[in-house]
Every structure is written in C-alpha cells, then in structure tokens.
Write an enzyme that holds these catalytic residues in place. Structure first.
Site, PDB file in Angstrom:
ATOM      1  N   SER A 282       0.838  -1.194   0.000  1.00  0.00           N
ATOM      2  CA  SER A 282       0.000   0.000   0.000  1.00  0.00           C
ATOM      3  C   SER A 282       0.875   1.245   0.000  1.00  0.00           C
ATOM      4  CB  SER A 282      -0.923   0.025   1.229  1.00  0.00           C
ATOM      5  OG  SER A 282      -0.156   0.109   2.419  1.00  0.00           O
TER       6      SER A 282
ATOM      7  N   LEU B 246       3.166   4.436  -0.305  1.00  0.00           N
ATOM      8  CA  LEU B 246       4.379   4.777  -1.042  1.00  0.00           C
ATOM      9  C   LEU B 246       5.031   3.544  -1.664  1.00  0.00           C
ATOM     10  CD1 LEU B 246       6.024   7.360   1.402  1.00  0.00           C
ATOM     11  CD2 LEU B 246       4.462   7.790  -0.506  1.00  0.00           C
TER      12      LEU B 246
ATOM     13  N   ASP C  49       5.869  -7.537   2.453  1.00  0.00           N
ATOM     14  CA  ASP C  49       4.900  -6.851   3.303  1.00  0.00           C
ATOM     15  C   ASP C  49       4.245  -7.852   4.241  1.00  0.00           C
ATOM     16  OD1 ASP C  49       3.354  -3.864   2.708  1.00  0.00           O
ATOM     17  OD2 ASP C  49       2.353  -5.269   4.053  1.00  0.00           O
TER      18      ASP C  49
ATOM     19  N   ASP D 258       8.431  -9.571   7.723  1.00  0.00           N
ATOM     20  CA  ASP D 258       8.593  -8.703   8.892  1.00  0.00           C
ATOM     21  C   ASP D 258       9.999  -8.136   8.800  1.00  0.00           C
ATOM     22  OD1 ASP D 258       9.093  -7.525  11.347  1.00  0.00           O
ATOM     23  OD2 ASP D 258       8.586  -9.294  12.544  1.00  0.00           O
ATOM     24  N   VAL D 259      10.125  -6.847   8.478  1.00  0.00           N
ATOM     25  CA  VAL D 259      11.443  -6.284   8.210  1.00  0.00           C
ATOM     26  C   VAL D 259      12.362  -6.295   9.431  1.00  0.00           C
ATOM     27  CG1 VAL D 259      10.727  -4.847   6.279  1.00  0.00           C
ATOM     28  CG2 VAL D 259      10.577  -3.931   8.616  1.00  0.00           C
TER      29      VAL D 259
ATOM     30  N   SER E 254      11.891  10.753   6.678  1.00  0.00           N
ATOM     31  CA  SER E 254      10.775  11.692   6.790  1.00  0.00           C
ATOM     32  C   SER E 254      11.341  13.055   7.151  1.00  0.00           C
ATOM     33  CB  SER E 254       9.810  11.246   7.896  1.00  0.00           C
ATOM     34  OG  SER E 254       8.882  12.268   8.204  1.00  0.00           O
TER      35      SER E 254
ATOM     36  N   TYR F  91       9.249   8.396  16.570  1.00  0.00           N
ATOM     37  CA  TYR F  91       9.221   8.378  15.110  1.00  0.00           C
ATOM     38  C   TYR F  91      10.391   9.170  14.534  1.00  0.00           C
ATOM     39  CZ  TYR F  91       7.315   8.851  10.367  1.00  0.00           C
ATOM     40  OH  TYR F  91       7.123   8.802   9.010  1.00  0.00           O
TER      41      TYR F  91
ATOM     42  N   LYS G 219      13.545   7.899  12.122  1.00  0.00           N
ATOM     43  CA  LYS G 219      13.796   8.463  10.799  1.00  0.00           C
ATOM     44  C   LYS G 219      15.116   9.226  10.760  1.00  0.00           C
ATOM     45  CE  LYS G 219      10.024   6.908   8.922  1.00  0.00           C
ATOM     46  NZ  LYS G 219      10.065   5.885   7.845  1.00  0.00           N
TER      47      LYS G 219
ATOM     48  N   THR H  37      -1.871   9.322   1.323  1.00  0.00           N
ATOM     49  CA  THR H  37      -1.924   7.868   1.240  1.00  0.00           C
ATOM     50  C   THR H  37      -3.216   7.389   1.910  1.00  0.00           C
ATOM     51  OG1 THR H  37      -0.760   7.528   3.343  1.00  0.00           O
ATOM     52  CG2 THR H  37       0.601   7.719   1.356  1.00  0.00           C
TER      53      THR H  37
END
Length: 257
Positions: A15, A17, A36, A57-58, A148, A161, A165, A196
C-alpha cells in the site's frame, strides 16, 4: 541503472508509497518483490504486476533473508532495494499526566523503522554483491531508504518516530561509503505530507488533509504517492546520485505542532 529485466525488492509495498513504487518499477520492466505483512493485498498486487509476494517482517532477520532469496530466485539480478515499510507513533517524552513515554513502544518504532531498514539494506546489498556489474563503472545496485522530514524537524509527540527516521538519515552517507566497494549506491528520501490511504476517505478526511497541506508553500496540496514512486525511479536511474538525503515535501518546514 536500467531495471528492465532486473529484480527489485520493495518493503511495505502492499500500500501507499511502497505500492506506488512497485507500480513505477514494474512499469519499466522490473520484476518486483512485494515484501509486506499484508498477505491478501500483497499477493493481489504481485499477481497484478507479474511480481512475487513474500510475507515479510522487516525487523526479523530470517524473514528478510527469505524475501531477498525470493528476489534472487526470480533468476534476474537484484538491482534495487527500496525500504518503505514503517509505522508511526505519537507520544510525548513525558505525558500531560506526568508519565514517561512507554519504552516498549519506543523500541517497537525503532525496531521496525530503523532496524528494519538496515536489515533489508544489509541483506539486500549482500545479494547485490554477488551479481555481475551492470556497467563499466562496476554498478551492481541501488538502495533507496525512506525517512521523513520529521527526522529533521520532529514535532511535539514525535520523539520515537523522529528518532527512527533521523537514524535512517544518519546512516545514509556511511552506508554509501561502505557499499561503494561493491558498486551499490545508497540514497534516502524524506517525504513531507503525502496523500496515502492512511488518512481515509470522505468529507471529514478531505477537510483534515486540507488542514495538513495548508503550510505547504507550493504546490498547495499533499504530495502524491505516484510522485514518490517517480522520484525513486529517477534516483535509481541517475548513476551519479549517491549518499544523498532528498527532501520531498513541497517546501514545507514543520513547526513544533
């Protein structure tokens, strides 16, 4: 770097980006690996694009290794790794009630966003190193990470967050220097406010998005996922772009709130 006939792995590609990037790269002839957690959406997109879906799962080493192996198993050289998987979180360092930020939540955001990005970058680059060079310069591949503008101008409540980033931003140049030895370039995109599905749909969602995009100098709107995908493609195709952090934000500068 020409991705026609090559493989590209995109995390978070079911989904937003990541999906837009998968569509862009598939459109120029890449075999895309959709990595994903969303199995239903990921499989449907992979089938549509003629790619491969791997439940990923990254933050888990074995899971990412399996995704990269799936890319190698396509029989096409792995030339692009795009990290777009991530989660958000909002909490003050000390809340209004006087309680400290939950440590488990902080660790989770770092684990997915920062460690997850590094995880796919390192394992993907190791697979790229085993391919034959694509040109006379010895180029073997490109890693594009997603940070970001919050990693530069974090707002109130974004401490976890922004830290995740900011870490991605900070490892861009040293990773590019590390991977120069194997002919792999590393770049990071810092999106601003992008439209998004996370914002939903309907009149209320549109009103909220209008407020979010009001501070954007120009164009006076949210960014489009398709524009992000186009930028990823441009960075991959421009062989002299390396070790750079690119803002993708319409000129916005985040205020404290």
């Amino acid at each position: 770097m020409d991705l026609n006939g090559a493989a590209a792995i995109i995390s978070g590609a079911a989904s937003g980006l990541g999906e837009a990037t998968a569509r862009e790269l598939a459109g120029i002839g890449a075999t895309v690996v959709i990595a994903d957690l969303n199995t239903e959406r990921g499989k449907a997109l992979a089938d549509e694009l003629g790619g491969v879906f791997v439940h990923t799962d990254v933050s888990d080493e074995a899971s990412v290794q399996a995704a990269v192996e799936a890319a190698v198993a396509t029989g096409r050289p792995l030339r692009a790794v795009v990290n777009s998987a991530g989660i958000g979180w909002a909490s003050r360092t000390v809340g209004r009630d006087g309680s400290p930020h939950d440590l488990a939540s902080y660790r989770k955001v770092i684990d997915v966003n920062l460690i997850g990005t590094f995880n796919l970058m390192r394992i993907g680059a190791a697979a790229m190193a085993k391919t034959e060079p694509a040109d006379a310069d010895g180029a073997r591949g490109v890693v594009v990470n997603t940070a970001s503008v919050a990693g530069i101008e974090g707002q109130t409540g974004q401490v976890a967050y922004s830290a995740s980033k900011g870490g991605i931003i900070g490892m861009t140049l040293p990773a590019a220097r590390d991977l120069a030895a194997i002919g792999v370039r590393v770049l990071t995109i810092c999106p601003g406010i992008i439209d998004t599905p996370i914002y939903g749909s309907g009149p209320q969602a549109e009103e909220f998005k209008a407020k979010l995009s009001a501070p954007v100098p120009f164009p006076k709107r949210m960014g489009r996922a398709s524009e992000f995908g186009h930028l990823v493609r441009a960075l991959i195709e421009n062989d002299y772009m390396n070790g750079e952090v690119i803002r993708f934000d319409g000129g916005i500068r985040f205020q404290p709130k």
